[in-house]
Design an enzyme around this catalytic site. Sequence first.
Site, mmCIF file in Angstrom:
data_model
loop_
_atom_site.group_PDB
_atom_site.id
_atom_site.type_symbol
_atom_site.label_atom_id
_atom_site.label_comp_id
_atom_site.label_asym_id
_atom_site.label_seq_id
_atom_site.Cartn_x
_atom_site.Cartn_y
_atom_site.Cartn_z
ATOM 1 N N TYR A 126 0.841 -1.201 0.000
ATOM 2 C CA TYR A 126 0.000 0.000 0.000
ATOM 3 C C TYR A 126 0.877 1.252 0.000
ATOM 4 O O TYR A 126 0.679 2.168 -0.812
ATOM 5 C CB TYR A 126 -0.929 -0.007 1.215
ATOM 6 C CG TYR A 126 -1.634 1.310 1.424
ATOM 7 C CD1 TYR A 126 -2.579 1.770 0.510
ATOM 8 C CD2 TYR A 126 -1.344 2.110 2.533
ATOM 9 C CE1 TYR A 126 -3.208 2.987 0.688
ATOM 10 C CE2 TYR A 126 -1.983 3.322 2.722
ATOM 11 C CZ TYR A 126 -2.913 3.758 1.796
ATOM 12 O OH TYR A 126 -3.531 4.977 1.981
ATOM 13 N N LYS A 130 1.321 4.242 -3.009
ATOM 14 C CA LYS A 130 1.118 5.675 -2.778
ATOM 15 C C LYS A 130 2.385 6.473 -3.110
ATOM 16 O O LYS A 130 2.309 7.605 -3.593
ATOM 17 C CB LYS A 130 0.669 5.919 -1.346
ATOM 18 C CG LYS A 130 -0.673 5.286 -0.999
ATOM 19 C CD LYS A 130 -1.804 5.795 -1.894
ATOM 20 C CE LYS A 130 -2.294 7.168 -1.468
ATOM 21 N NZ LYS A 130 -3.495 7.590 -2.246
#
Length: 310
Positions: A126, A130
């Site tokens: 994750y 990003k």
Amino acid sequence: MRIAVTGAAGRLGRTLTGRLEERGHTVVPIDVAPPVSLPLSDRDGLISACGGADVVVHLAARMSWQRADDAALFETNVLGTANVAEAAALAGAKLVLASTGEVYPEGKPVYQPLDEDHPRAPTSAYGLTKKLAEDTVDFYRRTRGLEAVVLRFSHFQDAAELLDRDSFFSGPRFFLHRKIEQQRAFGNAAAVAALEPHDDGTTKLVLSRGEDGTPFRMGILDTRDLAAGVVAAVETPGLDGEVIGLGADDSVDFDWLVPELARRAGLDYEDVSLPGPAVHYTTSNAKARKLLGFTVEFPVSRMIAEAELR
């Protein structure tokens, strides 16, 4: 201004769109949820939706720490961001990108308090997606003339969900049985072994510590305060190329927070040392205060007063 908001139906999106409308802006909601039903994979649809926008706020993202979700994370958070950046660039709109402190990462800081100059070295897929989303937006700035600002969110949530067992965040963070379920799903057998002896089938909270007894520590920002920070980024000129962190003013130790939540809910809690170091970090709001006039109106003590056991 005409402002397109991706992820408009989410926790932050709902609050943000309301704030923007209260301030006289026209909001174009974009979300996979009905009635809009526009996925980030639909580049043409995004270009159409963002047409005529002065600002595009890109909140939509997929969040997971399950390895089975890695491919979906890249599809949504990287390719989806590229589509949004393309749509914003074609519209001549300013892009406000929602990023995360997991790009640092918050759980393993090189120094504290964490600020915008901290090295980016994500440890989760994750966080990696990003980081790549930030790099994608920077590419569009350098090559396509896109005006953009990156906001790195530290942890945030609604006050009412602090004591919600079904909350994506608070459930496994504060409720013993939910934490056992989470750690089992992660394959953390040692953590499960440390937690299970404390589970007698009743609803309890858990005070998490590292293996050396250090209590977990983190900032918890109210969604309403975060929405105010995003509004400021939307309305403040001259932010092109800036990266700004938004988080709580003060981190909170779980050996204070969990007993307070337990008293609020009328529940018992278990004090558990888990394998490995404690999640223990503090972030800086100095840049947000300087550039956005950011202030925290809903500190964690006020959030606790609004928490509801669910």
